[in-house]
Each structure stands twice: as structure tokens, then as C-alpha cells.
Design an enzyme around this catalytic site. Structure first.
Site, PDB file in Angstrom:
ATOM      1  N   TRP A 167      43.135  39.265  43.981  1.00 14.34           N
ATOM      2  CA  TRP A 167      43.427  40.115  42.816  1.00 14.34           C
ATOM      3  C   TRP A 167      44.868  39.992  42.328  1.00 14.34           C
ATOM      4  CZ3 TRP A 167      38.749  41.633  41.800  1.00 14.34           C
ATOM      5  CH2 TRP A 167      37.916  42.172  42.759  1.00 14.34           C
ATOM      6  N   THR A 169      47.738  39.617  40.045  1.00 12.38           N
ATOM      7  CA  THR A 169      48.091  39.560  38.626  1.00 12.38           C
ATOM      8  C   THR A 169      49.212  38.547  38.404  1.00 12.38           C
ATOM      9  OG1 THR A 169      47.466  41.859  38.335  1.00 12.38           O
ATOM     10  CG2 THR A 169      48.943  40.951  36.676  1.00 12.38           C
ATOM     11  N   GLU A 374      47.099  49.199  41.509  1.00  9.81           N
ATOM     12  CA  GLU A 374      48.303  49.900  42.015  1.00  9.81           C
ATOM     13  C   GLU A 374      47.929  51.272  42.586  1.00  9.81           C
ATOM     14  OE1 GLU A 374      52.025  49.368  40.190  1.00  9.81           O
ATOM     15  OE2 GLU A 374      51.413  47.522  39.162  1.00  9.81           O
TER      16      GLU A 374
HETATM   17  C1  LIG Z   1      42.626  43.303  37.512  1.00  6.59           C
HETATM   18  C2  LIG Z   1      43.244  43.597  38.833  1.00  6.59           C
HETATM   19  C3  LIG Z   1      44.561  43.257  39.062  1.00  6.59           C
HETATM   20  C4  LIG Z   1      45.145  43.501  40.303  1.00  6.59           C
HETATM   21  N1  LIG Z   1      46.441  43.088  40.542  1.00  6.59           N
HETATM   22  C5  LIG Z   1      46.941  43.176  41.801  1.00  6.59           C
HETATM   23  C6  LIG Z   1      48.210  42.589  42.113  1.00  6.59           C
HETATM   24  O1  LIG Z   1      48.899  42.028  41.261  1.00  6.59           O
HETATM   25  N2  LIG Z   1      48.641  42.640  43.396  1.00  6.59           N
HETATM   26  C7  LIG Z   1      47.926  43.235  44.386  1.00  6.59           C
HETATM   27  O2  LIG Z   1      48.379  43.241  45.526  1.00  6.59           O
HETATM   28  N3  LIG Z   1      46.720  43.818  44.117  1.00  6.59           N
HETATM   29  C8  LIG Z   1      46.209  43.787  42.856  1.00  6.59           C
HETATM   30  N4  LIG Z   1      44.977  44.340  42.577  1.00  6.59           N
HETATM   31  C9  LIG Z   1      44.231  44.985  43.643  1.00  6.59           C
HETATM   32  C10 LIG Z   1      44.116  46.483  43.455  1.00  6.59           C
HETATM   33  O3  LIG Z   1      45.348  47.092  43.723  1.00  6.59           O
HETATM   34  C11 LIG Z   1      42.971  46.985  44.343  1.00  6.59           C
HETATM   35  O4  LIG Z   1      41.770  46.518  43.764  1.00  6.59           O
HETATM   36  C12 LIG Z   1      42.980  48.498  44.457  1.00  6.59           C
HETATM   37  O5  LIG Z   1      44.064  48.947  45.215  1.00  6.59           O
HETATM   38  C13 LIG Z   1      41.676  49.016  45.093  1.00  6.59           C
HETATM   39  O6  LIG Z   1      41.367  48.326  46.265  1.00  6.59           O
HETATM   40  P1  LIG Z   1      39.890  47.749  46.471  1.00  6.59           P
HETATM   41  O7  LIG Z   1      39.533  46.982  45.261  1.00  6.59           O
HETATM   42  O8  LIG Z   1      39.844  47.061  47.769  1.00  6.59           O
HETATM   43  O9  LIG Z   1      38.964  49.037  46.507  1.00  6.59           O
HETATM   44  P2  LIG Z   1      38.660  49.946  47.792  1.00  6.59           P
HETATM   45  O10 LIG Z   1      39.919  50.257  48.511  1.00  6.59           O
HETATM   46  O11 LIG Z   1      37.544  49.322  48.560  1.00  6.59           O
HETATM   47  O12 LIG Z   1      38.126  51.289  47.115  1.00  6.59           O
HETATM   48  C14 LIG Z   1      36.774  51.431  46.647  1.00  6.59           C
HETATM   49  C15 LIG Z   1      36.582  52.902  46.256  1.00  6.59           C
HETATM   50  O13 LIG Z   1      36.741  53.737  47.413  1.00  6.59           O
HETATM   51  C16 LIG Z   1      37.712  54.740  47.153  1.00  6.59           C
HETATM   52  N5  LIG Z   1      38.432  55.034  48.392  1.00  6.59           N
HETATM   53  C17 LIG Z   1      38.944  54.161  49.298  1.00  6.59           C
HETATM   54  N6  LIG Z   1      39.536  54.822  50.294  1.00  6.59           N
HETATM   55  C18 LIG Z   1      39.403  56.145  50.030  1.00  6.59           C
HETATM   56  C19 LIG Z   1      39.826  57.358  50.670  1.00  6.59           C
HETATM   57  N7  LIG Z   1      40.535  57.322  51.807  1.00  6.59           N
HETATM   58  N8  LIG Z   1      39.510  58.539  50.095  1.00  6.59           N
HETATM   59  C20 LIG Z   1      38.817  58.579  48.929  1.00  6.59           C
HETATM   60  N9  LIG Z   1      38.407  57.481  48.273  1.00  6.59           N
HETATM   61  C21 LIG Z   1      38.692  56.281  48.810  1.00  6.59           C
HETATM   62  C22 LIG Z   1      38.623  54.173  46.072  1.00  6.59           C
HETATM   63  O14 LIG Z   1      39.271  55.193  45.358  1.00  6.59           O
HETATM   64  C23 LIG Z   1      37.619  53.390  45.238  1.00  6.59           C
HETATM   65  O15 LIG Z   1      36.997  54.271  44.319  1.00  6.59           O
HETATM   66  C24 LIG Z   1      44.395  44.136  41.322  1.00  6.59           C
HETATM   67  C25 LIG Z   1      43.066  44.504  41.068  1.00  6.59           C
HETATM   68  C26 LIG Z   1      42.481  44.230  39.868  1.00  6.59           C
HETATM   69  C27 LIG Z   1      41.035  44.604  39.638  1.00  6.59           C
END
Ligand SMILES: Cc1cc2nc3c(=O)[nH]c(=O)nc-3n(C[C@H](O)[C@H](O)[C@H](O)COP(=O)(O)OP(=O)(O)OC[C@H]3O[C@@H](n4cnc5c(N)ncnc54)[C@H](O)[C@@H]3O)c2cc1C
Length: 391
Positions: A167, A169, A374
Site C-alpha cells: 500500500w 503511496t 494513516e
Molecule cells: C490507497 C492507500 C494508500 C496507502 N498508503 C500507505 C502508505 O503510503 N504507507 C503505508 O505505510 N501504508 C499505507 N496504506 C495502508 C493503510 O495505512 C492501511 O490500509 C490502514 O492502516 C488499515 O490497515 P489494513 O488495511 O491492514 O486494515 P486492518 O487493520 O485489517 O483493519 C480492517 C478493519 O478492522 C478495523 N480494526 C482493526 N483493528 C481494530 C481494533 N483494535 N478495534 C476496532 N477496529 C479495528 C479497522 O478499523 C478496519 O475497519 C495505504 C492504504 C491505502 C488503501
């Protein structure tokens, strides 16, 4: 008897900008409308950011807004970076995030945790021609960022990195990556260490680019490290203190995402107001119906409220105050407002709003990311709850 607190001069209202800020904002606004707008549709369709625009970002000083003048930067404020992201995002949220990541994440980390020698090596090119990316997330660690698996082992004068990031950016355009890896998985978050990784380091590859719902022109890429050799001189901050760099950088980054979302909301709203004044039904412009006027007024109010949260938070950062709670609130609320506003703007356009011939469906698609990256909205709520409940 009630006491009166007198102040030498009354604090300025949050809407007040300095002359320099107005000039800066208006310059970016004009650039976005004249130079970015013509490319927006095609960049979204192709899922590719126009390289010439990135060159113009550098020429305009938008890629090193806060970097001190001695290194070729603008020597500006964090607030100015926020104004730039807002203005660019009003036209294209992908343009907004290119500049946002560069300034609020990468440059911020480089200005804050580098040695003098590293500053001399890296800051000038961040202002001149090098795009930066910030690599924390992995396939298995998003919200639980410190569960990251990417491994760094010291071998002689080099760290050898193995693992994958997801992911990221600006992944496609970046020449420099602030990358988090662990030097000791058994130490938990205390093993996490930050590195300045260059695109052409041996063993480093930019992998798959995601095909996304929104901010399609902004590249989101996988990074692959296979025995990637990083000189010790490219360690960022102290070994084992990467978690602190990650947390503190993201606190600032969140304000940038708030700016992206507020710019986006305003852009969608402006299109919808114009359309409502042109579209005729029942013999008059739909903007003459009170139902539409109320929707426009409600959106304007929410955008204004969210912008004040944003501006206050950015000013707090520039004033050296603690802004962790406010940054989480800003990102949470601005992304909610952006999604609500963009959705309602689609409705104001009626059926036309649902097509790609009109601009608002893109704003709606782009708005969704504000609640995800973020730190998801749930993560912001966790931070806010912890801080307001004194836990
Ligand atoms: C277009 C895009 C650009 C990005 N750019 C960057 C970047 O430049 N650098 C980088 O490092 N990352 C980047 N990301 C990653 C982004 O920060 C993560 O996707 C985000 O932090 C969520 O992590 P995940 O996708 O693993 O979802 P998960 O952590 O698996 O979460 C899935 C769901 O579960 C919920 N959840 C998880 N844990 C809990 C909890 N303890 N309590 C309640 N709810 C919870 C979340 O809120 C979410 O609704 C990017 C993502 C996208 C889609």
C-alpha cells in the site's frame, strides 16, 4: 467576584490568514485550476499520475514547503503545507496526496530525525527532484502496524533488509523511502527501526501497483526487499526507535489527510452549487428549491466546522503544542464530512452525478480513502477515547 483575564492582543480568529498565506494559497489554487484540472479525468481513468505535474510541483516549491531555505526549501510553515494540500485536493485528491506524503510524512521525518550529514545529503533533493514515500504497512500489519515482519540485520557496514511492504503511496514515483523494519522481532515494537532506502539499492524492487476505487492516479505499490543492502549511514534516528518516528510522523500526517478531505469536500460542493444553479426542473433552477438550498447550507456548515478543526490543529503544530488528540479528531471528522458531502453532491447532480461524464462521482470515490489510510476511523476513535478519558 469573577476575574477578568486581559491579554496584550486578542488571539486571531481561526479564519484569519497572513498576507503571505493568502498569496501562497491563491497561487496554489490558481495552479491547481489551470494546470491540474485539465489532466484530472484522464489521470483517473488511466490510474497514472502525470509526470510533468510532479516536475511542476518541484518548480513551484510544493515538494519542500517546510524545508529550510539553506537546503533549497521554502522555509515555510506546516500550516502552509496544509493549505497546499487543501487547494490541490479541491481539484484532485491524488495531487493532494502526492504533495501531502512528501511534506507531512517524508520531509517531516527527514527534518526531524536526520543527522547534519544526512540533512545535507537528502533535504536538497527532496526540494529539487526526488519524490518520497513512507513505508510502514505490510500485508499482515495495518492497524496493528507494529506487528510488522520486515527484517533488518546488521552485517558489517550495512543492514540487510528482507520482507515486503504493501500500500505504499508514491511507490511508483519515489526515489527515497522512509522504511520501517525490525532489527529484533523478539523485542516487539522496541525492535522497530527506520531506514532511508533509495530506489536503486541492490535487492529493492517496487512491485504491484494497486488498481483502486479512488485516488486512482496516486500510485499505491508493493515494495519487495530481497537481501536489500542499506548502508549504516542510512539509518534514520536510533536503532529501536522507529516506532517513535512512525507514531510521531503519522500524527502530523493525519492533519494532512484532514486537509486532503476538506479540499475534496469543498471541490465537490463548488461543483454541486454551480450545477444546482444551472439545472432546471419544474421551470426553475433546482437551487431555487429550499430543499436544495438547505442541503447546500448544511454542507457548507460542516465544511467550515471541519476546516476550523483542521486549521486549529495545524496552528497548534506550528506553535509547538501537543496536538495528538486534535490530529485524530481532525482526520476522523474531516473524512466523515468529505464522504457525506461528496455523496450528497452526487445526489444534487441526480442521475448525471452517477455517471463519469460529470466530476462528482470521482470526488465520492476519492473521499472513501480518508477513513482508511494513516489509521482507520476506528484507530482515530481509539486515540481520542484514550486521551479524553485520561487512560
Ligand atoms: C490507497 C492507500 C494508500 C496507502 N498508503 C500507505 C502508505 O503510503 N504507507 C503505508 O505505510 N501504508 C499505507 N496504506 C495502508 C493503510 O495505512 C492501511 O490500509 C490502514 O492502516 C488499515 O490497515 P489494513 O488495511 O491492514 O486494515 P486492518 O487493520 O485489517 O483493519 C480492517 C478493519 O478492522 C478495523 N480494526 C482493526 N483493528 C481494530 C481494533 N483494535 N478495534 C476496532 N477496529 C479495528 C479497522 O478499523 C478496519 O475497519 C495505504 C492504504 C491505502 C488503501
Amino acid at each position: 467576584m469573577s476575574s477578568i483575564t486581559t491579554q496584550p492582543s486578542a488571539p486571531a480568529p481561526l479564519v484569519a490568514l497572513t498576507e503571505d498565506e493568502v498569496l501562497f494559497r491563491d497561487t496554489v489554487r490558481q495552479f491547481a485550476q489551470e494546470s491540474i484540472q485539465p489532466h484530472v479525468k484522464e489521470m483517473d481513468e488511466k490510474g497514472v499520475f502525470e509526470q510533468a505535474l510532479i516536475r511542476q510541483f518541484f518548480e513551484l516549491g510544493l515538494m519542500g514547503i517546510e524545508i529550510p531555505e539553506q537546503y533549497g526549501g521554502g522555509g515555510g510553515t506546516f500550516f502552509e503545507a496544509i493549505l497546499a494540500v487543501e487547494e490541490l485536493s479541491a481539484v484532485d485528491a491524488s495531487a493532494g496526496v502526492v504533495v501531502d506524503v512528501q511534506n507531512t510524512l517524508v520531509n517531516n521525518a527527514l527534518m526531524r530525525w536526520t543527522t547534519d550529514d544526512q540533512k545535507k545529503r537528502h533535504l536538497p533533493r527532496m526540494c529539487a527532484d526526488t519524490v518520497g514515500a513512507y513505508a510502514l504497512s505490510e500485508a499482515g500489519s495495518g492497524s496493528d502496524a507494529f506487528a510488522l515482519q520486515c527484517r533488518a540485520e546488521l552485517k558489517g557496514d550495512e543492514y540487510v533488509l528482507n520482507g515486503q511492504k504493501m500500500w505504499i503511496t508514491n511507490g511508483k514515483e519515489a526515489g527515497v523511502f522512509i522504511l520501517l523494519a525490525t532489527v529484533d522481532p523478539s523485542a516487539g515494537y522496541k525492535g522497530i527501526t527506520a531506514f532511508i532506502v533509495e530506489k536503486d539499492f541492490p535487492g529493492f524492487t517496487v512491485g504491484k501497483k494497486e488498481d483502486k476505487l479512488g485516488i486512482r492516479a496516486s500510485s499505491t505499490c508493493e515494495l519487495i526487499m530481497e537481501d536489500c543492502r542499506v548502508p549504516k549511514a542510512n539509518l534514520l534516528g536510533e536503532v529501536g526507535k522507529g516506532y517513535k518516528i512512525a507514531i510521531e510522523t503519522l500524527n502530523e500526517g493525519r492533519i494532512g489527510i484532514g486537509a486532503q478531505m476538506i479540499g475534496l469536500a469543498r471541490g465537490a460542493w463548488e461543483h454541486a452549487v454551480k450545477y444546482a444553479q444551472e439545472r432546471k426542473q419544474f421551470g426553475k433552477a433546482i437551487a431555487e428549491f429550499q430543499g436544495i438550498q438547505f442541503q447546500i447550507a448544511q454542507m457548507a456548515t460542516e465544511i467550515e466546522a471541519a476546516r476550523m478543526l483542521l486549521y486549529n490543529c495545524a496552528r497548534m503544530k506550528d506553535a509547538g503544542m501537543n496536538f495528538v488528540k486534535e490530529a485524530a479528531m481532525t482526520k476522523l471528522y474531516c473524512s466523515q464530512v468529505a464522504e457525506r458531502v461528496a455523496s450528497l453532491c452526487v445526489e444534487i447532480y441526480g442521475g448525471y452525478g452517477f455517471t463519469k461524464d460529470y466530476p462528482v462521482e470521482k470526488y465520492f470515490r476519492d473521499s472513501k480513502i480518508g477513513k482508511i489510510y494513516e489509521g482507520t476511523s476506528n484507530m482515530q476513535l481509539m486515540t481520542i477515547a484514550k486521551l479524553v478519558m485520561g487512560k
